[in-house]
Enzyme design. Structure first.
Site: not given
Ligand code: RB5
Length: 148
Positions: A8, A65, A67, A98, A133
């Site tokens: 993203d 993204c 996180t 695994h 596995h």
């Molecule tokens: C975008 O700000 C953020 O929410 C996205 O990149 C991600 O971390 C969502 O899981």
């Protein structure tokens, strides 16, 4: 391998770095973007990569993204996808050995460039061990075809 990469808007810089890492390892890499300044919601590219890998058009997918969480959840909604979000190499290696993970997700706000490249390298160079596995991965696949 043929590898599809996407993120993203929060993951652009790390995505370009791990795409370069995969290419440097000799893989054929297709980068779906986005480019800097272009906004795209993480479920859109999570699903796109998931569908391309599940259809066999690519062997593996790499996603980024903020996180790594949201984009991996989206990819995991596609049957046949085993997406793992990693912020350290041990889980990346074990997810291949695994779990036969076919999509790797990372968080650009969680891991730096060097660590992200290392995680990518280790994930791309670790083979699935099969054996006991494989039976467990089959049990995961069976969940996809079951109703609640
Ligand atoms: C975008 O700000 C953020 O929410 C996205 O990149 C991600 O971390 C969502 O899981």
């Amino acid at each position: 391998m043929r590898i599809v990469v996407a993120s993203d808007h929060a993951g652009v810089e790390l995505r370009k770095e791990i795409a370069a890492e995969a290419a440097e390892l000799g893989h054929e890499v297709v980068d779906l973007g986005p480019e800097p300044g272009e906004a795209i919601d993480y479920p859109v590219n999570g699903e796109r990569v998931g569908r391309l890998v599940a259809a066999g058009q690519f062997d593996r997918g790499l996603l980024v993204c903020g996180t790594g969480v949201g984009i991996s959840i989206a990819a995991n909604k596609v049957p046949g996808i085993r997406a793992v979000v990693c912020s350290e190499p041990y889980s990346a290696v074990m997810s291949r050995a695994h779990n036969d993970a076919n999509v790797l997700a990372m968080g650009a706000r969680v891991v730096g460039i060097g660590l992200g490249r290392q995680i990518t390298r280790e994930w791309l160079t670790t083979e699935f061990e099969g054996g006991r596995h494989a039976r467990r991965v089959e049990l995961i696949t069976a969940i996809e075809g079951s109703s609640s």
